[in-house]
Enzyme design. Structure first.
Site, PDB file in Angstrom:
ATOM      1  N   CYS A  24       0.842  -1.211   0.000  1.00 39.51           N
ATOM      2  CA  CYS A  24       0.000   0.000   0.000  1.00 39.51           C
ATOM      3  C   CYS A  24       0.878   1.263   0.000  1.00 39.51           C
ATOM      4  O   CYS A  24       1.865   1.351   0.731  1.00 39.51           O
ATOM      5  CB  CYS A  24      -0.910  -0.015   1.223  1.00 39.51           C
ATOM      6  N   CYS A  60       0.383   4.909   6.957  1.00 40.77           N
ATOM      7  CA  CYS A  60      -0.250   4.720   8.272  1.00 40.77           C
ATOM      8  C   CYS A  60       0.740   4.028   9.219  1.00 40.77           C
ATOM      9  O   CYS A  60       1.178   2.899   8.943  1.00 40.77           O
ATOM     10  CB  CYS A  60      -1.518   3.889   8.131  1.00 40.77           C
ATOM     11  N   CYS A  99       0.396   0.295  10.312  1.00 44.90           N
ATOM     12  CA  CYS A  99      -0.063  -0.738   9.381  1.00 44.90           C
ATOM     13  C   CYS A  99       1.051  -1.577   8.761  1.00 44.90           C
ATOM     14  O   CYS A  99       1.954  -1.057   8.099  1.00 44.90           O
ATOM     15  CB  CYS A  99      -0.907  -0.110   8.278  1.00 44.90           C
ATOM     16  N   CYS A 151     -16.303  -9.484   5.916  1.00 42.56           N
ATOM     17  CA  CYS A 151     -15.716  -8.164   5.723  1.00 42.56           C
ATOM     18  C   CYS A 151     -14.437  -8.275   4.900  1.00 42.56           C
ATOM     19  O   CYS A 151     -13.488  -8.952   5.305  1.00 42.56           O
ATOM     20  CB  CYS A 151     -15.431  -7.565   7.102  1.00 42.56           C
ATOM     21  N   CYS A 204     -19.409  -6.541   3.914  1.00 41.24           N
ATOM     22  CA  CYS A 204     -18.731  -5.311   4.332  1.00 41.24           C
ATOM     23  C   CYS A 204     -17.444  -5.226   3.527  1.00 41.24           C
ATOM     24  O   CYS A 204     -16.816  -6.256   3.255  1.00 41.24           O
ATOM     25  CB  CYS A 204     -18.420  -5.377   5.829  1.00 41.24           C
ATOM     26  N   CYS A 226     -19.509   1.774   8.851  1.00 38.64           N
ATOM     27  CA  CYS A 226     -18.719   1.122   9.901  1.00 38.64           C
ATOM     28  C   CYS A 226     -17.484   1.984  10.083  1.00 38.64           C
ATOM     29  O   CYS A 226     -16.651   2.088   9.174  1.00 38.64           O
ATOM     30  CB  CYS A 226     -18.337  -0.292   9.471  1.00 38.64           C
ATOM     31  N   ARG A 262     -17.782  -2.796  18.136  1.00 41.33           N
ATOM     32  CA  ARG A 262     -17.005  -4.030  17.924  1.00 41.33           C
ATOM     33  C   ARG A 262     -15.671  -3.997  18.657  1.00 41.33           C
ATOM     34  O   ARG A 262     -14.856  -3.095  18.470  1.00 41.33           O
ATOM     35  CB  ARG A 262     -16.767  -4.275  16.427  1.00 41.33           C
TER      36      ARG A 262
HETATM   37  N1  SAM Z   1      -6.702   0.488   3.150  1.00 45.87           N
HETATM   38  C1  SAM Z   1      -7.981   0.701   3.664  1.00 45.87           C
HETATM   39  C2  SAM Z   1      -8.035   1.798   4.687  1.00 45.87           C
HETATM   40  O1  SAM Z   1      -7.024   2.144   5.267  1.00 45.87           O
HETATM   41  O2  SAM Z   1      -9.122   2.299   4.924  1.00 45.87           O
HETATM   42  C3  SAM Z   1      -8.633  -0.537   4.252  1.00 45.87           C
HETATM   43  C4  SAM Z   1      -7.785  -1.516   5.035  1.00 45.87           C
HETATM   44  S1  SAM Z   1      -7.050  -0.899   6.541  1.00 45.87           S
HETATM   45  C5  SAM Z   1      -5.971  -2.216   6.982  1.00 45.87           C
HETATM   46  C6  SAM Z   1      -8.423  -0.992   7.704  1.00 45.87           C
HETATM   47  C7  SAM Z   1      -8.191  -0.558   9.116  1.00 45.87           C
HETATM   48  O3  SAM Z   1      -7.445  -1.526   9.828  1.00 45.87           O
HETATM   49  C8  SAM Z   1      -7.427   0.715   9.359  1.00 45.87           C
HETATM   50  O4  SAM Z   1      -8.202   1.855   9.175  1.00 45.87           O
HETATM   51  C9  SAM Z   1      -7.036   0.572  10.822  1.00 45.87           C
HETATM   52  O5  SAM Z   1      -8.017   1.157  11.643  1.00 45.87           O
HETATM   53  C10 SAM Z   1      -7.008  -0.943  11.032  1.00 45.87           C
HETATM   54  N2  SAM Z   1      -5.655  -1.414  11.315  1.00 45.87           N
HETATM   55  C11 SAM Z   1      -4.636  -1.541  10.431  1.00 45.87           C
HETATM   56  N3  SAM Z   1      -3.522  -1.986  11.046  1.00 45.87           N
HETATM   57  C12 SAM Z   1      -3.829  -2.133  12.352  1.00 45.87           C
HETATM   58  C13 SAM Z   1      -3.081  -2.552  13.496  1.00 45.87           C
HETATM   59  N4  SAM Z   1      -1.799  -2.874  13.420  1.00 45.87           N
HETATM   60  N5  SAM Z   1      -3.712  -2.594  14.690  1.00 45.87           N
HETATM   61  C14 SAM Z   1      -5.018  -2.245  14.784  1.00 45.87           C
HETATM   62  N6  SAM Z   1      -5.771  -1.855  13.737  1.00 45.87           N
HETATM   63  C15 SAM Z   1      -5.182  -1.780  12.542  1.00 45.87           C
HETATM   64  C1  DTB Z   2     -11.174  -2.616  11.615  1.00 47.32           C
HETATM   65  O1  DTB Z   2     -11.555  -1.621  12.264  1.00 47.32           O
HETATM   66  N1  DTB Z   2     -10.252  -3.484  12.018  1.00 47.32           N
HETATM   67  C2  DTB Z   2     -10.032  -4.500  11.026  1.00 47.32           C
HETATM   68  C3  DTB Z   2     -11.085  -4.139   9.933  1.00 47.32           C
HETATM   69  N2  DTB Z   2     -11.661  -2.937  10.431  1.00 47.32           N
HETATM   70  C4  DTB Z   2     -10.673  -4.059   8.541  1.00 47.32           C
HETATM   71  C5  DTB Z   2      -8.614  -4.596  10.584  1.00 47.32           C
HETATM   72  C6  DTB Z   2      -7.638  -4.882  11.696  1.00 47.32           C
HETATM   73  C7  DTB Z   2      -6.279  -5.081  11.103  1.00 47.32           C
HETATM   74  C8  DTB Z   2      -5.261  -5.500  12.117  1.00 47.32           C
HETATM   75  C9  DTB Z   2      -3.910  -5.664  11.521  1.00 47.32           C
HETATM   76  C10 DTB Z   2      -3.819  -6.723  10.465  1.00 47.32           C
HETATM   77  O2  DTB Z   2      -4.297  -7.870  10.674  1.00 47.32           O
HETATM   78  O3  DTB Z   2      -3.234  -6.455   9.402  1.00 47.32           O
HETATM   79 FE1  SF4 Z   3      -2.850   1.202   3.359  1.00 47.63          FE
HETATM   80 FE2  SF4 Z   3      -2.723   0.025   5.726  1.00 47.63          FE
HETATM   81 FE3  SF4 Z   3      -3.133   2.628   5.589  1.00 47.63          FE
HETATM   82 FE4  SF4 Z   3      -5.087   0.952   4.777  1.00 47.63          FE
HETATM   83  S1  SF4 Z   3      -4.300   1.170   6.855  1.00 47.63           S
HETATM   84  S2  SF4 Z   3      -4.375   2.809   3.732  1.00 47.63           S
HETATM   85  S3  SF4 Z   3      -3.827  -0.719   3.951  1.00 47.63           S
HETATM   86  S4  SF4 Z   3      -1.282   1.537   4.915  1.00 47.63           S
END
Ligand code: SAM
Ligand code: DTB
Ligand code: SF4
Length: 335
Positions: free
Chosen positions: A75, A79, A82, A119, A150, A210, A282
């Site tokens: 990506c 973030c 992430c 989801c 979702c 959501c 959730r």
């Molecule tokens: N790329 C899209 C976005 O950012 O909206 C969708 C996927 S992104 C992985 C969805 C959500 O996962 C993020 O908004 C964040 O709240 C959550 N998330 C990602 N990494 C995480 C982590 N290490 N711990 C907890 N939540 C995480």
């Molecule tokens: C949300 O609030 N948490 C989920 C879902 N929406 C997409 C994602 C959590 C991701 C945790 C880190 C991972 O597994 O990559």
């Molecule tokens: Fe990309 Fe992860 Fe950020 Fe979603 S949360 S926009 S997958 S870097």
């Protein structure tokens, strides 16, 4: 000193908050009001959250959503939490979009295990038109299985939400993650307004929203109050509010952040429940790192949904068998 108006939400005020969800909402939650909730003695806060929870929900029932990463890693966003951001070296392997067959097999398993919602997450800044075309086919097929759908695909351009809605998408997940003030400490490749704009697109298309955030990123209690205020003041507030406990992944900038005290996480859940009484709150990422007793406290604080299945997107989640055992111990039933 806690204002008496926030010390206990009177039944009249609770009714007003609930009713406002159906009409245009006038009263909004201020950050100090929410901070006053977070500052309450723990028993008072849990009592208030549990009382509101019981007015709007079956307090012994939990809804199950199963996650799948339909496109993983690589990506372009930054973030800080992430593991899927291309710029961090986290060991996550990039995976192009999964085939329809692979996704359907996972959806069937999720349904057989008792999940009611499937989801689908993608590591995009936002989808291109050809991604939307593939997602619409997938959404239609998953919906035909009898599961709620979702998707969380990032920033949507005008018109994309309508296409997802037409395919039968029930919920779009798009998190605000933290307060506007703390956002820039965690993400710099987009701003808060980008998130709000997509949420508006989703709402306008008639898709359920959501939207939640992450706790434990080194933010202050004030920042957690700021996040809850943003969510609760969306008009209407989200149908579904995921509260994630940061999963610290080696290689991400937030790896090594001082762990937040567990009770702060429970307090955040309680504040979400009190300020968004009708929403499904959730208990999201981070459950594998939590004791069962803490999860039970989260249910007491008003959480009534979880991610179910042994994987979140790229990181682990409790095994379904251990979740079933936990529900059995707590006498919880699933929705
Ligand atoms: N790329 C899209 C976005 O950012 O909206 C969708 C996927 S992104 C992985 C969805 C959500 O996962 C993020 O908004 C964040 O709240 C959550 N998330 C990602 N990494 C995480 C982590 N290490 N711990 C907890 N939540 C995480
Ligand atoms: C949300 O609030 N948490 C989920 C879902 N929406 C997409 C994602 C959590 C991701 C945790 C880190 C991972 O597994 O990559
Ligand atoms: Fe990309 Fe992860 Fe950020 Fe979603 S949360 S926009 S997958 S870097």
């Amino acid at each position: 000193m806690i204002e008496s108006s926030t010390k206990c939400v009177s039944s009249e005020k609770k009714k007003t908050i609930g009713d406002q969800q159906d009409r245009s909402r006038v009263a909004q939650w201020s950050v100090p009001q929410i901070q006053a909730l977070l500052d309450l003695p723990f028993p008072d806060l849990i009592h208030q959250a549990q009382s509101i929870h019981r007015q709007y929900h079956d307090a012994n029932a939990v809804q199950l959503s199963t996650l799948i990463s339909v496109k993983t890693g690589g990506c372009p966003e930054d973030c800080g939490y992430c593991p899927q951001a291309a710029r961090y070296h986290t060991g996550v392997e990039n995976q192009d979009m999964l085939s329809l067959d692979t996704i359907m097999a996972a959806a069937q398993t999720a349904k057989a295990e008792g999940a009611t919602r499937f989801c689908m997450g993608a590591a995009w800044r936002g989808p291109k038109q050809r991604d939307i075309d593939r997602m619409t086919e997938i959404i239609e097929a998953v919906k035909d299985l009898g599961l709620e759908t979702c998707a969380t695909l990032g920033i949507l351009k005008p018109g994309q939400a309508e296409q997802l809605k037409q395919a039968g998408l029930d919920y779009y997940n798009h998190n605000l993650d933290t307060s506007p003030e703390f956002y820039g400490e965690v993400i710099t490749t987009r701003d808060y307004q980008d998130r709000l704009d997509t949420l508006e697109e989703v709402r306008r298309a008639g898709i359920n929203v959501c939207c939640g955030g992450i706790v434990g990123m080194g933010e202050s209690r004030l920042a957690r109050a700021g996040l809850i205020a943003q969510l609760a003041n969306l008009d209407p507030y989200p149908e579904s509010v995921p509260i994630n406990y940061l999963v610290q992944v080696e290689g991400t900038p937030l790896y090594g952040t001082e762990a937040l005290d567990s009770f702060e996480f429970v307090r955040t859940i309680a504040a979400a429940r009190i300020t968004m009484p009708k929403a499904m709150v959730r208990l999201s990422a981070g459950r594998r790192q939590m004791a069962e007793t803490m999860q039970a406290l989260c249910f007491l604080a008003g959480a009534n949904s979880i991610f179910y299945g042994d994987k979140l997107l790229t990181t682990g989640n409790p095994e379904t068998d251990s979740d079933k055992a936990l529900f059995e111990k707590l006498g919880l039933r699933t929705l």
